[in-house]
Enzyme design. Structure first.
Site, PDB file in Angstrom:
ATOM      1  N   GLY A 236       0.761  -1.246   0.000  1.00 33.41           N
ATOM      2  CA  GLY A 236       0.000   0.000   0.000  1.00 33.41           C
ATOM      3  C   GLY A 236       0.785   1.285   0.000  1.00 33.41           C
ATOM      4  CD  GLU A 269       0.119  -9.300   1.037  1.00 35.54           C
ATOM      5  OE1 GLU A 269      -0.776  -8.443   0.905  1.00 35.54           O
ATOM      6  OE2 GLU A 269      -0.109 -10.490   1.194  1.00 35.54           O
ATOM      7  N   PRO A 270       4.378  -5.225  -0.945  1.00 39.28           N
ATOM      8  CG  PRO A 270       6.622  -4.579  -1.156  1.00 39.28           C
ATOM      9  CD  PRO A 270       5.725  -5.568  -0.451  1.00 39.28           C
ATOM     10  NE  ARG A 272      -0.018   2.913  -5.707  1.00 34.02           N
ATOM     11  CZ  ARG A 272      -1.062   3.063  -6.513  1.00 34.02           C
ATOM     12  NH1 ARG A 272      -0.957   3.811  -7.593  1.00 34.02           N
ATOM     13  NH2 ARG A 272      -2.229   2.507  -6.228  1.00 34.02           N
ATOM     14  NE  ARG A 308      -2.648   4.906 -10.864  1.00 32.79           N
ATOM     15  CZ  ARG A 308      -2.395   6.084 -10.302  1.00 32.79           C
ATOM     16  NH1 ARG A 308      -1.781   7.012 -10.999  1.00 32.79           N
ATOM     17  NH2 ARG A 308      -2.740   6.330  -9.069  1.00 32.79           N
ATOM     18  CE1 TYR A 312      -8.317   3.410  -8.766  1.00 32.05           C
ATOM     19  CE2 TYR A 312      -6.360   3.651 -10.135  1.00 32.05           C
ATOM     20  CZ  TYR A 312      -7.277   2.850  -9.501  1.00 32.05           C
ATOM     21  OH  TYR A 312      -7.170   1.488  -9.578  1.00 32.05           O
ATOM     22  CB  CYS A 339     -13.441   8.046 -30.050  1.00 32.60           C
ATOM     23  SG  CYS A 339     -12.413   7.650 -31.465  1.00 32.60           S
ATOM     24  CD  GLU A 340     -14.715   7.293 -23.454  1.00 33.63           C
ATOM     25  OE1 GLU A 340     -14.829   7.974 -22.418  1.00 33.63           O
ATOM     26  OE2 GLU A 340     -15.025   6.113 -23.546  1.00 33.63           O
TER      27      GLU A 340
HETATM   28  C1  LIG Z   1      -2.985  -4.620  -4.325  1.00 35.69           C
HETATM   29  C2  LIG Z   1      -2.537  -5.386  -3.156  1.00 35.69           C
HETATM   30  C3  LIG Z   1      -1.228  -5.247  -2.694  1.00 35.69           C
HETATM   31  C4  LIG Z   1      -0.257  -4.270  -3.285  1.00 35.69           C
HETATM   32  O1  LIG Z   1      -0.687  -2.960  -3.075  1.00 35.69           O
HETATM   33  P1  LIG Z   1       0.244  -1.704  -3.470  1.00 35.69           P
HETATM   34  O2  LIG Z   1      -0.591  -0.545  -3.117  1.00 35.69           O
HETATM   35  O3  LIG Z   1       0.523  -1.811  -4.916  1.00 35.69           O
HETATM   36  O4  LIG Z   1       1.481  -1.809  -2.636  1.00 35.69           O
HETATM   37  C5  LIG Z   1      -0.847  -6.029  -1.626  1.00 35.69           C
HETATM   38  N1  LIG Z   1      -1.697  -6.911  -1.045  1.00 35.69           N
HETATM   39  C6  LIG Z   1      -2.969  -7.062  -1.462  1.00 35.69           C
HETATM   40  C7  LIG Z   1      -3.834  -8.037  -0.801  1.00 35.69           C
HETATM   41  C8  LIG Z   1      -3.432  -6.306  -2.518  1.00 35.69           C
HETATM   42  O5  LIG Z   1      -4.681  -6.441  -2.930  1.00 35.69           O
END
Ligand SMILES: *Cc1c(COP(=O)(O)O)cnc(C)c1O
Length: 409
Positions: A236, A269-270, A272, A308, A312, A339-340
């Site tokens: 995240g 779990e990175p 981005r 994006r 967002y 075409c938008e």
């Molecule tokens: C999308 C996701 C991530 C990665 O999120 P980032 O914002 O890209 O770091 C990690 N774990 C789970 C469960 C996700 O859905």
């Protein structure tokens, strides 16, 4: 602008270079749009995670950009993969990620996905009351349970994932029941997981989530006599898309979270923050025209390679890669070719007056851009190259138009 670009980016004789190669040359040789990934940045970010949480298992959130070449680089740095579909699992396996470094997520896993996850030896993250039984039937041996910690991340609501009404995870009561059910079915339940959201720019909500995770584990111990071997605090962490945006570094964001966890295997779990800054998209400038006082610059891609802005309201910056040292001469709106009217990549950006044939470079496009590409308007997906030490390697071939017709009957 360099602070938004990959670590190897330089401005050299008026040209943007990445990995030691002039970006205009990459555009000439590989065509545009082209996503250029800097290997140095990817490795540096992976190492920053290792240094911020020594001993942690770091798994790449594959959905940020599923690429076999990038998964291999991350595997060389000791990372695993977080996947949530058969497709993402196939990328991880093709890259040679061992099953004990694969986490299989998903709020609605199919029986087939559970079977393939089991076959791969992945850890399945249980996310529904009926999933322990379905996982056991599919042969799953090892599982985590996904807890909804009930925090609202400060980010776009589409990427908040841990609030009480989230489609993801289980409330503490339901998570306890899932652990009990899975244990009864002979599944080794080894950990608890949460993920509060994406593009996080502050740590506060994650700290609250960690405290709730720890409280949940105390309750699980008291009520079930169960203690986790692993705690997974998700991904995240955000990246900077614009110069005014402030986002903590990995070394600032991760240690305070890890410090609150008990002495267990930590899992991160990175997505981005590993690949976002590493990627730069190159477009060729086409039509430049005035319309109602707005100076439009049209490029040869747009919402099909980077949705994006539409999804967002995301903002990006840009520079002319072939005239990178020229002063700004005006304010321009960068439009795509679809075409938008909403196909606008950047609403307003100061640039030297762009001319047909210039190469426009958009930084911070390594995550959730090509990964979210569509073929809207019959536009095939762009190519991607990996650059390092003056060499470029094609890691994703440009999709040919013939591919769009391949499944027509
Ligand atoms: C999308 C996701 C991530 C990665 O999120 P980032 O914002 O890209 O770091 C990690 N774990 C789970 C469960 C996700 O859905």
């Amino acid at each position: 602008m360099l602070e938004l670009l990959p670590l190897s980016a330089r401005i050299d004789s008026g040209e943007l270079t990445i990995g030691g190669i002039p970006a205009p040359r990459l555009a000439d040789e590989h065509g545009t749009p082209l996503v250029v990934y800097c290997e140095e940045t990817i490795r540096a970010q992976a190492r920053a995670y290792r240094d911020a949480a020594p001993g942690a298992l770091v798994v790449y959130g594959t959905k940020a950009f599923a690429s076999v070449a990038i998964l291999r680089i991350l595997a060389e740095e000791g990372l695993g993969a977080d996947v949530s579909t058969l497709g993402e699992l196939a990328f991880a396996r093709e890259a040679g990620i061992p099953g004990d470094r694969i986490l299989f997520h998903g709020n609605n896993k199919s029986d087939e996905e559970l079977r393939f996850a089991a076959e791969a030896g992945a850890t399945v993250v249980l996310d529904a009351p009926d999933e322990p039984a379905r996982a056991a039937a599919a042969g799953v041996r090892r599982a985590f349970v996904r807890l909804t910690p009930g925090v609202e991340a400060v980010t776009h609501q589409s990427i908040q994932t841990a609030h009480d009404e989230s489609k993801f995870g289980l409330s503490p009561d339901a998570a306890l029941a899932a652990i009990a059910a899975a244990l009864d079915l002979g599944i080794q339940v080894t950990g608890v997981h949460f993920h509060v959201g994406s593009q996080l720019a502050r740590v506060e909500e994650s700290l609250v989530a960690v405290d709730r995770l720890v409280a949940f584990c105390d309750r699980a111990h008291a009520e079930l006599g169960w203690t986790p071997e692993a705690l997974d605090i998700g991904g995240g962490l955000g990246i900077r898309y614009t110069r005014e945006e402030k986002v903590p570094e990995i070394a600032e964001f991760i240690p305070p979270l890890v410090a609150r966890l008990p002495d267990v295997q930590v899992v991160l779990e990175p997505g981005r923050s590993l690949v976002g800054r590493a990627g730069v998209t190159l477009y060729r400038v086409g039509v430049v025209k005035e319309s109602g006082g707005v100076s439009y610059v049209a490029v040869d891609g747009g919402m099909s390679d980077n949705p994006r802005p539409q999804l967002y309201g995301a903002r990006f910056e840009a520079l002319l890669a072939n005239r990178a040292d020229e002063p700004a001469e005006g304010v321009f709106r960068i439009a795509g070719k679809h075409c938008e009217s909403g196909d606008v990549l950047i609403d307003s950006i100061a640039l030297p007056r762009p001319r047909r044939g210039d190469v426009l470079a958009v930084p911070a496009t390594g995550a959730y851009t090509l990964a979210m590409a569509s073929t809207y308007n019959g536009v095939p997906n762009p190519a991607a190259v990996l650059v390092a030490g003056g060499e470029a390697r094609l890691i994703r071939a440009r999709q040919p138009v013939s591919d769009l017709l391949r499944f027509e009957r």
